[in-house]
Write an enzyme that holds these catalytic residues in place. Structure first.
Site, PDB file in Angstrom:
ATOM      1  N   SER A  54     -40.336  -5.274 -28.961  1.00  0.00           N
ATOM      2  CA  SER A  54     -39.839  -6.290 -27.653  1.00  0.00           C
ATOM      3  C   SER A  54     -39.067  -5.524 -26.738  1.00  0.00           C
ATOM      4  O   SER A  54     -38.935  -4.855 -26.137  1.00  0.00           O
ATOM      5  CB  SER A  54     -39.279  -7.663 -28.331  1.00  0.00           C
ATOM      6  OG  SER A  54     -39.065  -8.602 -27.484  1.00  0.00           O
TER       7      SER A  54
ATOM      8  N   ASP B 227     -40.906   5.284 -17.603  1.00  0.00           N
ATOM      9  CA  ASP B 227     -41.636   5.072 -16.473  1.00  0.00           C
ATOM     10  C   ASP B 227     -40.801   5.762 -15.323  1.00  0.00           C
ATOM     11  O   ASP B 227     -41.244   6.285 -14.337  1.00  0.00           O
ATOM     12  CB  ASP B 227     -41.754   3.763 -15.973  1.00  0.00           C
ATOM     13  CG  ASP B 227     -42.941   3.017 -17.088  1.00  0.00           C
ATOM     14  OD1 ASP B 227     -43.719   3.591 -17.403  1.00  0.00           O
ATOM     15  OD2 ASP B 227     -42.910   1.740 -17.019  1.00  0.00           O
TER      16      ASP B 227
ATOM     17  N   LYS C 128     -45.166  -5.751 -29.131  1.00  0.00           N
ATOM     18  CA  LYS C 128     -45.234  -7.399 -28.798  1.00  0.00           C
ATOM     19  C   LYS C 128     -44.710  -7.378 -27.294  1.00  0.00           C
ATOM     20  O   LYS C 128     -43.435  -7.064 -26.949  1.00  0.00           O
ATOM     21  CB  LYS C 128     -44.126  -7.919 -29.708  1.00  0.00           C
ATOM     22  CG  LYS C 128     -44.084  -9.344 -29.347  1.00  0.00           C
ATOM     23  CD  LYS C 128     -43.224 -10.198 -30.427  1.00  0.00           C
ATOM     24  CE  LYS C 128     -43.210 -11.648 -29.826  1.00  0.00           C
ATOM     25  NZ  LYS C 128     -42.792 -12.058 -28.526  1.00  0.00           N
TER      26      LYS C 128
END
Length: 703
Positions: free
Chosen positions: A480, A491, A505
């Site tokens: 999470s 990224d 998740k």
């Protein structure tokens, strides 16, 4: 990790507390079990079922239609819930049930719950027959069980043909009883003790069966429907509404473990950071609970076949009290059901004990000292009460990490490792703000709602607080909010991601009160700033380590009906990856070290052994053969453990004792004043990879 998502969702979703729906005419079918004829759906349950249908239709993330295809899924889901190993129903039962396969969609829209009740009542009848058969066998035929034959037990019956008749079920249950008796014999119990234990187990199950309420049936049936949408969408009865998640976190005055049902057992999914179980190091994810005892000497109560909420009530208790758990350790492998008893002192998880911690990892690279700062973050926490009260000194992950970063920078570290292993998530706000410490201003995570709208969460910090070399260490139990942070670091090419594939998740849930109970439903998905989802796939490390758990057993992808991975339009223009030219060399250097590192070798080989054992489809019921099988597995585990000990210069073992050797590899000894970060093999390797990157980068810069 789910509570914060629910808070976010509640602020953005205009759901009403109760939907005004008229009850449709209900079909009425005869009840099959005379003993349970009084179990009928109530008007409140009928209205709640209509509310659930409407909420899922309007607000679930996917909004899949309630049609014949969904009806077929509901039917299969319900049968799997009631009889996962196909050991209760007969082929004739299934033939009778098949008339409903394509009708549940219509019946649910009409608030006709009777077919769901009828199937459950048939389940109660068949289970009663099986329990009475087992009790009769134990009372009157115990001495007739033969352990010299070559009989075998089929382990996975999920796809097995349904029994043709009662005689086939009788034979199956004789084999099951034989297996249970043999397991207890191999554990050293005498015949009388085995007979008494199993009789007590089955009589207790029968007694509990006779206490079945209409609410038990309603919750099972509506959940079989709701969880065909995704594994986190669930109905909670009024009694269970306080247990927010299906896994029922025991973090409040309990042991700090997240549990779920696994066939007849209750299984550990993860441990709450800084909770009693996490500190004790005796309980691990995928361990199965056999019995529960109160205090140091209280009788162990067998809980096989119990409902999850009932087991939770036994495990919970006042702070400072002791609970004993008899468990089947996950390290045994799927087919070794031998047990051990552990003891845990209950406590409340304190916010300060989940706080981020720092340490210094002192390494040598080509004869030169390398100082690596480490910040371990067990959870993404925030003292919401103090924050709402306007206190300036409220505690949070980001605030603590800022302080630790200043201290580490003052010590002139060469690089930084953020340790997110076993971090199950927490506050979304904290994941967002922590990301800003390392990227400065910019988007941190995207939230796509069921209507297709994408909300971009950003940090407005003018510049990052730390700009030096950095790695993030994750594993399968990083979930999470941890995945949001790790994904953003990857990224933005801000850090190397090391370790194992994360949990996966990437969905947002909200809890919606109904007229009767509550519905937890999935209404949004998280996406990384690159547009990639964290759902199902998680974050894939740049350099991978061997996993301490089987990713096929633990993780979002292991859950039925998990929403798929997908991607949306990115929020940033992904720049050229500065790590790309070095990744292959970093991976090669890592593999070279890991091939000779005793802890890495042990972790890899232990997982391979467990996966090999899990592929076995049958188990011998011959005592001599079973003993040889058990001894062979123990010998293989002993060889792996002693190879690790020999390489580390430790004393060898003559046999595998009650301690799980893997605990030494994965244990967090941060509370031990004598522990050092250099004792953690995975952490040390992360520091070495970071040092490798610095060296390679410097070589390129010189040329």
């Amino acid at each position: 990790m789910i509570a914060s998502a629910a808070r976010l969702a509640k602020t953005r979703t205009p759901l009403r507390t109760a939907l005004t729906l008229a009850l449709a005419g209900c079909l009425s079918l005869p009840a099959w079990g005379a003993a349970w004829q009084d179990l009928k759906p109530t008007r409140e349950q009928q209205l709640a079922s209509l509310n659930v249908v409407e909420l899922l239709r309007r607000y679930h993330y996917n909004k899949p239609p309630l049609d014949d295809s969904r009806s077929s899924k509901i039917y299969d889901s319900y049968l799997k819930l009631l009889d996962p190993n196909r050991s209760y129903f007969t082929a004739a039962d299934i033939e009778q049930f098949d008339t409903y396969r394509l009708r549940f969609d219509e019946l649910l829209q009409q608030a006709d719950l009777q077919p769901g009740f009828d199937i459950y009542i048939r389940h109660l009848e068949r289970l009663t027959e099986r329990l009475n058969f087992a009790i009769n066998q134990l009372e009157n035929h115990f001495d007739s069980f033969d352990f010299d034959s070559e009989a075998v037990l089929q382990l996975d019956r999920e796809e097995a043909p349904w029994a043709k008749n009662t005689a086939e079920l009788d034979e199956l249950w004789r084999l099951r009883l034989k297996d249970e008796i043999l397991r207890l014999k191999l554990a050293g119990k005498d015949a009388k003790g085995i007979q008494e234990l199993l009789l007590k187990r089955y009589k207790n199950q029968l007694k509990r069966l006779n206490q079945t309420r209409d609410e038990d049936i309603f919750q099972a049936y509506i959940n079989a429907f709701a969880m065909t949408y995704d594994p986190h969408t669930q109905y909670l009865s009024p009694d269970n509404a306080e247990n927010f998640d299906i896994n029922m976190s025991l973090s409040l005055e309990g042991i700090g473990a997240v549990l779920q049902t696994d066939s007849d057992y209750v299984k550990v999914v993860r441990l709450v950071p800084a909770g009693p179980a996490d500190k004790g190091k005796q309980l691990q994810p995928a361990d199965r609970i056999v019995s529960v005892g109160q205090g140091d000497k209280g009788e162990l109560t067998d809980v096989i076949g119990w409902r999850l909420d009932e087991v939770v009530k036994l495990i919970r208790g006042p702070k400072g009290s002791t609970v004993r758990l008899e468990i089947i350790p996950s390290a045994n492998g799927a087919n070794d059901l031998s047990t051990k008893v552990i003891q845990i002192t209950r406590d409340a998880v304190k916010l300060e004990e989940q706080a981020a911690k720092k340490s210094i990892l002192n390494l040598t690279d080509n004869g030169k000292p390398v100082k690596v700062g480490v910040i371990e973050i067990p959870a993404f926490y925030m003292d919401f009460k103090a924050y709402r009260e306007g206190k300036s000194d409220y505690k949070s992950t980001t605030r603590d990490v800022k302080r630790l970063l200043k201290e580490l920078q003052a010590e002139k570290i060469d690089g930084l490792v953020i340790d997110l292993r076993n971090n199950g998530g927490g506050s979304l706000q904290e994941a967002n703000e922590l990301t800003g410490l390392f990227i400065g201003q910019g988007p941190t995570v995207l939230v796509r709602n069921s209507d297709g709208r994408v909300d971009v969460l950003s940090d407005d910090r003018s510049k990052p607080m730390y700009q030096g070399p950095m790695a993030v260490l994750v594993n399968r139990l990083s979930a999470s909010a941890s995945e949001i942070f790790a994904g953003a670091m990857q990224d933005y090419h801000r850090a190397l991601i090391l370790g194992g594939q994360t949990f996966g998740k990437g969905t947002v849930q909200t809890v919606q009160p109904l007229n009767h109970g509550e519905l937890k439903l999935t209404l949004a998905k998280f996406y990384r700033v690159s547009g990639k989802s964290t759902q199902h796939q998680g974050v894939i490390p740049d350099v991978s380590y061997p996993s301490i758990v089987d990713v096929k057993e633990i993780g979002e992808s292991a859950l039925p009906e998990a929403l798929p991975y997908d991607s949306i339009r990115p929020a940033i223009n992904v720049s050229k990856n500065p790590y790309a030219p070095y990744l292959q060399q970093l991976q090669d250097r890592h593999l070279l070290r890991a091939a000779n590192d005793p802890d890495f070798v042990f972790t890899r080989d232990s997982l391979q052994l467990a996966q090999k054992l899990a592929k076995e489809t049958t188990l011998t019921l011959n005592e001599k053969g079973r003993r040889a099988y058990k001894e062979a597995i123990e010998q293989q585990r002993l060889v792996l453990e002693n190879a690790r000990r020999k390489a580390k210069g430790e004393e060898l073992l003559s046999k595998i004792d009650d301690e799980d050797p893997l605990e030494e590899v994965v244990a967090d000894d941060s509370d031990d004043p004598h522990s050092k970060p250099e004792d953690d093999a995975f952490l040390v390797e992360s520091g070495r990879i970071l040092a490798d990157y610095l060296t390679l980068q410097q070589r390129v810069a010189k040329h």
